[in-house]
Scaffold this active site. Structure first.
Site, PDB file in Angstrom:
ATOM      1  N   TRP A 217      36.947  48.837  56.476  1.00  0.00           N
ATOM      2  CA  TRP A 217      36.192  48.338  55.323  1.00  0.00           C
ATOM      3  C   TRP A 217      35.143  47.438  55.952  1.00  0.00           C
ATOM      4  O   TRP A 217      35.449  46.359  56.457  1.00  0.00           O
ATOM      5  CB  TRP A 217      37.116  47.550  54.392  1.00  0.00           C
ATOM      6  CG  TRP A 217      36.432  47.085  53.149  1.00  0.00           C
ATOM      7  CD1 TRP A 217      36.279  47.786  51.980  1.00  0.00           C
ATOM      8  CD2 TRP A 217      35.821  45.811  52.931  1.00  0.00           C
ATOM      9  NE1 TRP A 217      35.606  47.028  51.061  1.00  0.00           N
ATOM     10  CE2 TRP A 217      35.314  45.815  51.616  1.00  0.00           C
ATOM     11  CE3 TRP A 217      35.642  44.671  53.707  1.00  0.00           C
ATOM     12  CZ2 TRP A 217      34.637  44.726  51.068  1.00  0.00           C
ATOM     13  CZ3 TRP A 217      34.969  43.579  53.172  1.00  0.00           C
ATOM     14  CH2 TRP A 217      34.482  43.621  51.863  1.00  0.00           C
TER      15      TRP A 217
ATOM     16  N   ARG B  34      43.452  50.119  52.259  1.00  0.00           N
ATOM     17  CA  ARG B  34      42.865  48.875  52.769  1.00  0.00           C
ATOM     18  C   ARG B  34      41.400  49.038  53.147  1.00  0.00           C
ATOM     19  O   ARG B  34      40.704  48.062  53.420  1.00  0.00           O
ATOM     20  CB  ARG B  34      43.624  48.401  54.003  1.00  0.00           C
ATOM     21  CG  ARG B  34      45.106  48.232  53.791  1.00  0.00           C
ATOM     22  CD  ARG B  34      45.757  47.860  55.080  1.00  0.00           C
ATOM     23  NE  ARG B  34      45.466  46.494  55.435  1.00  0.00           N
ATOM     24  CZ  ARG B  34      46.208  45.465  55.106  1.00  0.00           C
ATOM     25  NH1 ARG B  34      47.297  45.632  54.424  1.00  0.00           N
ATOM     26  NH2 ARG B  34      45.869  44.252  55.461  1.00  0.00           N
TER      27      ARG B  34
ATOM     28  N   GLU C  56      34.572  48.027  38.199  1.00  0.00           N
ATOM     29  CA  GLU C  56      35.052  48.482  39.513  1.00  0.00           C
ATOM     30  C   GLU C  56      35.273  49.994  39.582  1.00  0.00           C
ATOM     31  O   GLU C  56      35.151  50.593  40.638  1.00  0.00           O
ATOM     32  CB  GLU C  56      36.275  47.694  40.000  1.00  0.00           C
ATOM     33  CG  GLU C  56      37.595  47.981  39.373  1.00  0.00           C
ATOM     34  CD  GLU C  56      38.750  47.208  40.051  1.00  0.00           C
ATOM     35  OE1 GLU C  56      39.689  46.859  39.323  1.00  0.00           O
ATOM     36  OE2 GLU C  56      38.707  46.977  41.267  1.00  0.00           O
TER      37      GLU C  56
ATOM     38  N   ASN D  78      41.377  43.924  62.235  1.00  0.00           N
ATOM     39  CA  ASN D  78      41.233  43.672  60.806  1.00  0.00           C
ATOM     40  C   ASN D  78      40.926  42.195  60.654  1.00  0.00           C
ATOM     41  O   ASN D  78      41.725  41.361  61.073  1.00  0.00           O
ATOM     42  CB  ASN D  78      42.545  44.043  60.085  1.00  0.00           C
ATOM     43  CG  ASN D  78      42.587  43.508  58.667  1.00  0.00           C
ATOM     44  OD1 ASN D  78      41.554  43.343  58.033  1.00  0.00           O
ATOM     45  ND2 ASN D  78      43.782  43.229  58.176  1.00  0.00           N
ATOM     46  N   GLY D  79      39.758  41.872  60.100  1.00  0.00           N
ATOM     47  CA  GLY D  79      39.405  40.463  59.937  1.00  0.00           C
ATOM     48  C   GLY D  79      37.940  40.247  60.242  1.00  0.00           C
ATOM     49  O   GLY D  79      37.153  41.196  60.290  1.00  0.00           O
TER      50      GLY D  79
ATOM     51  N   LYS E 241      37.709  45.956  35.065  1.00  0.00           N
ATOM     52  CA  LYS E 241      38.199  47.331  35.279  1.00  0.00           C
ATOM     53  C   LYS E 241      37.040  48.317  35.153  1.00  0.00           C
ATOM     54  O   LYS E 241      36.904  49.210  35.962  1.00  0.00           O
ATOM     55  CB  LYS E 241      39.265  47.716  34.237  1.00  0.00           C
ATOM     56  CG  LYS E 241      40.646  47.145  34.391  1.00  0.00           C
ATOM     57  CD  LYS E 241      41.444  47.657  35.543  1.00  0.00           C
ATOM     58  CE  LYS E 241      41.247  46.794  36.766  1.00  0.00           C
ATOM     59  NZ  LYS E 241      42.154  45.712  36.961  1.00  0.00           N
TER      60      LYS E 241
ATOM     61  N   GLU F  65      39.260  40.924  32.031  1.00  0.00           N
ATOM     62  CA  GLU F  65      39.957  41.976  32.768  1.00  0.00           C
ATOM     63  C   GLU F  65      39.409  43.360  32.395  1.00  0.00           C
ATOM     64  O   GLU F  65      39.208  44.214  33.260  1.00  0.00           O
ATOM     65  CB  GLU F  65      41.469  41.871  32.494  1.00  0.00           C
ATOM     66  CG  GLU F  65      42.331  42.946  33.127  1.00  0.00           C
ATOM     67  CD  GLU F  65      42.265  43.004  34.649  1.00  0.00           C
ATOM     68  OE1 GLU F  65      41.670  42.124  35.279  1.00  0.00           O
ATOM     69  OE2 GLU F  65      42.805  43.988  35.208  1.00  0.00           O
TER      70      GLU F  65
ATOM     71  N   HIS G 132      24.991  31.282  23.017  1.00  0.00           N
ATOM     72  CA  HIS G 132      24.436  30.324  23.976  1.00  0.00           C
ATOM     73  C   HIS G 132      23.708  31.027  25.117  1.00  0.00           C
ATOM     74  O   HIS G 132      23.530  30.456  26.191  1.00  0.00           O
ATOM     75  CB  HIS G 132      25.543  29.403  24.506  1.00  0.00           C
ATOM     76  CG  HIS G 132      26.202  28.640  23.396  1.00  0.00           C
ATOM     77  ND1 HIS G 132      25.561  27.612  22.741  1.00  0.00           N
ATOM     78  CD2 HIS G 132      27.404  28.794  22.782  1.00  0.00           C
ATOM     79  CE1 HIS G 132      26.362  27.159  21.782  1.00  0.00           C
ATOM     80  NE2 HIS G 132      27.489  27.864  21.777  1.00  0.00           N
TER      81      HIS G 132
ATOM     82  N   CYS H  45      40.619  46.514  56.099  1.00  0.00           N
ATOM     83  CA  CYS H  45      40.861  47.405  57.238  1.00  0.00           C
ATOM     84  C   CYS H  45      42.365  47.505  57.465  1.00  0.00           C
ATOM     85  O   CYS H  45      43.128  46.614  57.117  1.00  0.00           O
ATOM     86  CB  CYS H  45      40.240  46.936  58.542  1.00  0.00           C
ATOM     87  SG  CYS H  45      38.480  46.670  58.479  1.00  0.00           S
TER      88      CYS H  45
ATOM     89  N   LYS I 162      42.302  47.835  48.444  1.00  0.00           N
ATOM     90  CA  LYS I 162      43.432  47.328  47.667  1.00  0.00           C
ATOM     91  C   LYS I 162      43.848  45.937  48.110  1.00  0.00           C
ATOM     92  O   LYS I 162      44.197  45.092  47.297  1.00  0.00           O
ATOM     93  CB  LYS I 162      44.608  48.309  47.809  1.00  0.00           C
ATOM     94  CG  LYS I 162      45.824  47.962  46.974  1.00  0.00           C
ATOM     95  CD  LYS I 162      45.566  48.186  45.502  1.00  0.00           C
ATOM     96  CE  LYS I 162      46.706  47.766  44.619  1.00  0.00           C
ATOM     97  NZ  LYS I 162      46.250  47.515  43.238  1.00  0.00           N
TER      98      LYS I 162
END
Ligand code: M6R
Length: 606
Positions: A74, A27, A485, A98-99, A482, A478, A501, A2, A601
């Site tokens: 968010w 955010r 997401e 925010n939190g 990518k 990575e 395995h 947020c 972000k």
């Protein structure tokens, strides 16, 4: 996550709040809202969706005022909807947050008993009612102190009061908050970026602080209500870095920028003539450190994992790697001779910050590798190594990943040199390769057309796998992160040698598998693992480096070759095609590349 903003001015504030909210959308972007004070009334406009929708709504419902707060959300408590969007208001106060308030259920019960009526499913609304309740018997400052004491969890708050039309209260615990100073107006914002178009003069609240912002004065207080003085920092202006230019997306721009950011970072840290690494004022002697613990989240964690391979290869240091959200709650045995390194693009990630705070409280040696040098993590760590890659706006981290790896590699070389664990000629060879890396990275960008032709095989699929060994394993993780997401398809990064395995059971006809097999010491082993998946029907995209020797394998679906460099720098070149693969797959699906669903972000909640 947020984003919050507040402005008190002698001019109308609505349009400036909207501009700042646009900058804060990285955010959170599932709902947005604004509240102003005008003629003794709190006016609110909120909506589900983006700031664009909020602006459209504001063209129909005009609200005025010279003082106001705004929010991009968010969702944590309660679905993304208009009713759960911030600000949340009572007749007396309006709050943006925010939190996460961890004891909101208990507080809500207490407030309902006192006769307060709740409209939303959010945790934030308890703050509104708690303030309203305490204001009945206390003055503003006492109310704030009492409310902050009652709240468990994390918050950055912006609060306006019907009966105090000249001020905004800001408060922070855990989540970041900045104050900006302008001509006849002052501001509150989640970060300096939100305020940049209005001012370059900024102060940051420390954890536990609150502030009273008036248009011509700002006062700061600690958690006991004692007045504190704050330094005013002057920020450099780099507005153009926040511009997409001719690119369709920030991510595309940030991928393309990588050769330049590599060059800048290398030049920043290494003296080309002497080959010396310029890490000055490092607060500890090399013999005071015998182990290293690298901590981060998401992509930053992957760069930590990569660094483990380098540190183990080039030094005799003990190296541990941790995901911050695990580290912070584990029973850690803190080691006096360890250097704790925190890696974060934003420098605001809540879990990484908490892990750093824990180490600081235990008197450990702490160092951070960050992009945003004014961030909380940078400010709280005892030594900072910036990655010098400029603002990264796309939610998917690209140039920051390469920047983090680069700084960690350089730090590793520095340690190896200080500890006399690397021969002079080997050291100089590695420095030389670093100066060539930018050019080679540029060549990796040329994989574009090949990637565009293969990416449709990664769009409508049940899943995919990314395999690698040694240096290529963190890059496989990575690459998979990518793709998931951005394209919302399941992708799993795995050490190639682990397939038999368990995960080999997933391989079936046509399943796309990316195999990272550069010609390094693991090459032959990885190629064998690749054969095993091909034999079971996988459609293999092989990413390797150029060589005169053919790859001895049949039935590879597609092959991409990057340039040659030393084995330990190949991960930089292998990363770029994977970033592009994720980009083009999402592009093909028409997804929002810079703002993928459910993400943000800067992850300022745990
Ligand atoms: O700002 P940070 O580097 O601390 O962020 C950590 C992660 O949230 C971040 O890397 C995330 O995984 C990215 N969206 C991945 O592309």
């Amino acid at each position: 996550m947020c984003g919050i903003v507040g402005i008190t001015s002698n001019k109308q504030v609505t349009s400036s709040i909207i501009n700042s909210l646009r900058k804060l959308e990285y955010r959170g972007y599932d709902s947005a809202g604004i509240a102003t004070l005008n003629d003794g009334f709190i006016n609110e406009v909120k909506c589900e969706g983006r700031v664009d929708t909020l602006e459209k709504n504001l063209s129909k419902i005009k609200i005025e005022g010279t003082i106001g707060i705004g929010h991009v959300r968010w969702a944590t408590h309660g679905s993304p909807s208009t009713v759960n969007a911030h600000p949340h208001s009572s007749e007396k106060v309006s709050v943006v947050h925010n939190g996460i308030i961890e004891n909101s259920t208990i507080l809500k019960k207490y407030l309902i008993k006192k006769g307060h009526k709740f409209k939303s499913q959010t945790d934030t609304e308890v703050i509104v009612h708690l303030i309203t309740e305490y204001l009945k018997k206390n003055d503003l400052k006492k109310t704030i102190l009492k409310v902050l004491k009652k709240l468990h969890g994390s918050f950055a708050l912006g609060i306006i009061f019907k009966e105090q039309p000249d001020l905004i209260v800001g408060a922070r615990r855990g989540s970041p908050l900045a104050v900006g100073y302008g001509p006849n107006e002052n501001y509150l914002g989640s970060d300096s970026y939100a305020l940049k178009s209005m001012t370059n003069k900024i102060s940051y609240l420390n954890d536990g602080d609150f502030c009273i912002v008036k248009k011509d004065q700002v006062e700061f207080f600690d958690n006991k209500g004692n007045k504190v003085n704050k330094k005013i920092l002057k920020l450099s202006s780099n507005e153009q870095d926040y511009d997409k230019g001719d690119y369709k997306h920030f991510m595309a721009k940030e991928i393309e920028e990588q050769p330049t950011t590599i060059k800048n970072c290398v030049n920043e840290y290494i003296n080309k003539m002497s080959g010396d690494i310029n890490i000055f004022n490092f607060p500890w002697k090399s013999n005071e450190i015998s182990s290293i613990v690298l901590i981060g989240c998401g992509t930053a964690y992957h760069s930590c994992l990569m660094a483990k391979y380098w540190f183990e290869q080039l030094t005799n240091l003990d190296v541990g790697v941790d995901i911050a959200s695990e580290f912070r709650y584990r029973k850690n045995r803190f080691k006096k001779d360890a250097l704790y390194i925190f890696v974060s693009q934003s420098g605001e990630t809540a879990d990484t910050f908490a892990a750093l705070d824990l180490c600081n409280k235990n008197n450990m040696k702490t160092c951070s590798v960050v992009n945003v040098v004014e961030s909380s993590i940078a400010r709280e760590s005892k030594f900072v190594l910036p990655i010098h890659c400029g603002p990264e706006v796309g939610v998917a981290s690209t140039k920051a990943f390469l920047g983090q790896m680069l700084v960690l590699y350089i730090l590793c070389l520095k340690f190896a040199q200080m500890r006399k664990e690397i021969k002079k000629n080997v050291y100089m060879e590695k420095i030389k390769s670093l100066f060539l890396l930018s050019k080679l990275a540029k060549k990796s960008l040329e994989t574009d057309s090949k990637i565009q032709s293969v990416c449709s095989s990664f769009t409508d699929i049940k899943g995919s796998m990314f395999l690698g060994r040694g240096y290529s394993f963190p890059i496989a993780l990575e690459g998979a992160l990518k793709l998931k997401e951005l394209s919302y398809v399941h992708a799993e990064g795995y050490p190639a040698g682990e397939m038999k395995h368990g995960p080999l059971a997933l391989i079936e006809d046509g399943l796309p598998v990316v195999v990272l097999a550069p010609r390094d010491e693991y090459y032959k082993k990885t190629i064998s693992n690749m054969q095993e998946v091909i034999a079971r029907g996988a459609k293999v995209l092989l990413i390797t480096n150029k060589s005169k020797d053919e790859v001895h394998s049949e039935n590879i679906w597609e092959k991409i070759e990057v340039e040659n460099t030393s084995e330990d720098l190949l991960p930089f070149l292998l990363t770029i095609p994977l970033q592009k693969l994720a980009y083009y797959s999402a592009f093909k699906k028409g997804y929002d590349i810079d703002k993928p669903r459910n993400l943000a972000k800067s992850v300022t909640v745990e």
